[in-house]
Motif scaffolding. Structure first.
Motif, PDB file in Angstrom:
ATOM      1  N   VAL A   1       0.766  -1.129  -0.008  1.00  0.00           N
ATOM      2  CA  VAL A   1      -0.398   0.235   0.207  1.00  0.00           C
ATOM      3  C   VAL A   1       0.906   1.276  -0.572  1.00  0.00           C
ATOM      4  O   VAL A   1       0.484   1.960  -0.211  1.00  0.00           O
ATOM      5  CB  VAL A   1      -0.974   0.272   1.200  1.00  0.00           C
ATOM      6  N   PHE A   2       2.063   0.869   0.695  1.00  0.00           N
ATOM      7  CA  PHE A   2       2.866   2.358   1.009  1.00  0.00           C
ATOM      8  C   PHE A   2       4.617   2.305  -0.051  1.00  0.00           C
ATOM      9  O   PHE A   2       5.060   1.371   0.577  1.00  0.00           O
ATOM     10  CB  PHE A   2       3.629   2.548   2.503  1.00  0.00           C
TER      11      PHE A   2
ATOM     12  N   ARG B   1       4.665   6.795  -0.297  1.00  0.00           N
ATOM     13  CA  ARG B   1       3.625   7.334  -1.356  1.00  0.00           C
ATOM     14  C   ARG B   1       2.713   6.039  -1.207  1.00  0.00           C
ATOM     15  O   ARG B   1       2.511   5.274  -1.050  1.00  0.00           O
ATOM     16  CB  ARG B   1       4.655   7.161  -1.797  1.00  0.00           C
ATOM     17  N   HIS B   2       1.484   6.636  -1.065  1.00  0.00           N
ATOM     18  CA  HIS B   2       0.141   5.421  -1.388  1.00  0.00           C
ATOM     19  C   HIS B   2       0.411   4.897  -2.630  1.00  0.00           C
ATOM     20  O   HIS B   2       0.268   6.028  -3.945  1.00  0.00           O
ATOM     21  CB  HIS B   2      -1.430   6.857  -1.420  1.00  0.00           C
TER      22      HIS B   2
ATOM     23  N   LYS C   1      -4.224   0.367  -2.529  1.00  0.00           N
ATOM     24  CA  LYS C   1      -5.761   0.529  -2.199  1.00  0.00           C
ATOM     25  C   LYS C   1      -5.625   0.194  -0.476  1.00  0.00           C
ATOM     26  O   LYS C   1      -5.356  -0.770  -0.514  1.00  0.00           O
ATOM     27  CB  LYS C   1      -6.956  -0.598  -2.856  1.00  0.00           C
ATOM     28  N   LEU C   2      -6.392   1.078  -0.154  1.00  0.00           N
ATOM     29  CA  LEU C   2      -6.018   1.577   1.582  1.00  0.00           C
ATOM     30  C   LEU C   2      -7.985   2.423   1.616  1.00  0.00           C
ATOM     31  O   LEU C   2      -8.269   3.393   1.848  1.00  0.00           O
ATOM     32  CB  LEU C   2      -5.519   1.870   2.630  1.00  0.00           C
TER      33      LEU C   2
ATOM     34  N   PRO D   1      -5.098   3.795  -4.767  1.00  0.00           N
ATOM     35  CA  PRO D   1      -3.840   4.525  -5.230  1.00  0.00           C
ATOM     36  C   PRO D   1      -3.557   6.505  -5.450  1.00  0.00           C
ATOM     37  O   PRO D   1      -3.771   6.390  -6.826  1.00  0.00           O
ATOM     38  CB  PRO D   1      -2.922   3.812  -5.855  1.00  0.00           C
ATOM     39  N   THR D   2      -3.604   7.078  -4.943  1.00  0.00           N
ATOM     40  CA  THR D   2      -3.175   7.814  -5.217  1.00  0.00           C
ATOM     41  C   THR D   2      -1.732   8.473  -6.292  1.00  0.00           C
ATOM     42  O   THR D   2      -1.597   9.603  -6.149  1.00  0.00           O
ATOM     43  CB  THR D   2      -3.703   9.013  -4.407  1.00  0.00           C
TER      44      THR D   2
ATOM     45  N   PHE E   1       2.569  11.015   2.129  1.00  0.00           N
ATOM     46  CA  PHE E   1       2.023  11.687   3.099  1.00  0.00           C
ATOM     47  C   PHE E   1       2.439  11.550   4.631  1.00  0.00           C
ATOM     48  O   PHE E   1       4.276  11.301   4.237  1.00  0.00           O
ATOM     49  CB  PHE E   1       0.776  10.252   3.384  1.00  0.00           C
TER      50      PHE E   1
ATOM     51  N   TRP F   1      -5.561   8.309  11.317  1.00  0.00           N
ATOM     52  CA  TRP F   1      -6.074   8.519  10.033  1.00  0.00           C
ATOM     53  C   TRP F   1      -6.637   9.430   9.458  1.00  0.00           C
ATOM     54  O   TRP F   1      -6.591   9.424   7.833  1.00  0.00           O
ATOM     55  CB  TRP F   1      -6.839   7.018  10.102  1.00  0.00           C
TER      56      TRP F   1
ATOM     57  N   TRP G   1      -3.974  11.429   7.006  1.00  0.00           N
ATOM     58  CA  TRP G   1      -4.590  10.723   5.964  1.00  0.00           C
ATOM     59  C   TRP G   1      -5.250  10.787   5.074  1.00  0.00           C
ATOM     60  O   TRP G   1      -4.677  10.627   3.233  1.00  0.00           O
ATOM     61  CB  TRP G   1      -3.868   8.883   6.077  1.00  0.00           C
TER      62      TRP G   1
ATOM     63  N   MET H   1      -5.186  12.587   1.335  1.00  0.00           N
ATOM     64  CA  MET H   1      -5.599  11.955  -0.052  1.00  0.00           C
ATOM     65  C   MET H   1      -6.484  12.336  -1.394  1.00  0.00           C
ATOM     66  O   MET H   1      -6.896  11.464  -1.911  1.00  0.00           O
ATOM     67  CB  MET H   1      -5.762  10.040   0.455  1.00  0.00           C
TER      68      MET H   1
END
Length: 148
Positions: free
Chosen positions: A68-69, A95-96, A99-100, A105-106, A110, A134, A137, A141
């Protein structure tokens, strides 16, 4: 990986500070390091959804973070403590890329504030209470609901 700048710390031994650094390196993509710094029955409070208890229960979570990161690292900002306990103020950065919480994903960078309270004995963590921001976060995002 934890930062290499001087960490403001008080009331904690150099050995216990090193144990905490190892712990945060584990969460930055090296789950096997948990074997060096937490007890087998370590209490992670609160558990993530679906996370099993103990040291081995956290390892799949860490492996999932890696999907994820990207470039995940945890920087310790401050440690205060005493015998067999410590409070840590840190920031998780990366970095994203996966999917979370339903957020696609962006590719955005962060910085997620973390506050944790640890109990330890004989150079190993026995319990960790943690709080992550969160909501910040989601905001970073672009996924937080608009305030009306």
């Amino acid at each position: 990986m934890t930062n290499e700048i001087e960490i403001r710390s008080s009331g904690i031994s150099a050995a216990d500070l090193q144990m905490l650094k190892t712990f945060y390196r584990a969460f930055a993509g090296q789950p096997a390091l948990l074997d060096d710094c937490v007890t087998a029955d370590w209490q992670d409070i609160p558990l993530a959804p679906g996370q099993a208890t103990g040291r081995d229960g956290a390892k799949p979570l860490i492996e999932g973070f890696a999907t994820v990161f990207a470039e995940l690292r945890i920087e310790i900002l401050e440690v205060i403590g005493g015998p067999n306990r410590a409070a840590v103020r840190a920031v998780m950065k990366g970095r994203h890329v996966g999917k979370l919480f339903g957020v696609a994903p962006t590719q955005k960078e962060f910085a997620l504030p973390i506050h944790e309270f640890h109990a330890f004995d004989n150079g190993r963590l026995t319990r960790t209470h943690h709080m992550e921001d969160w909501m910040s976060w989601f905001t970073q995002m672009g996924a937080a609901p608009n305030a009306a």
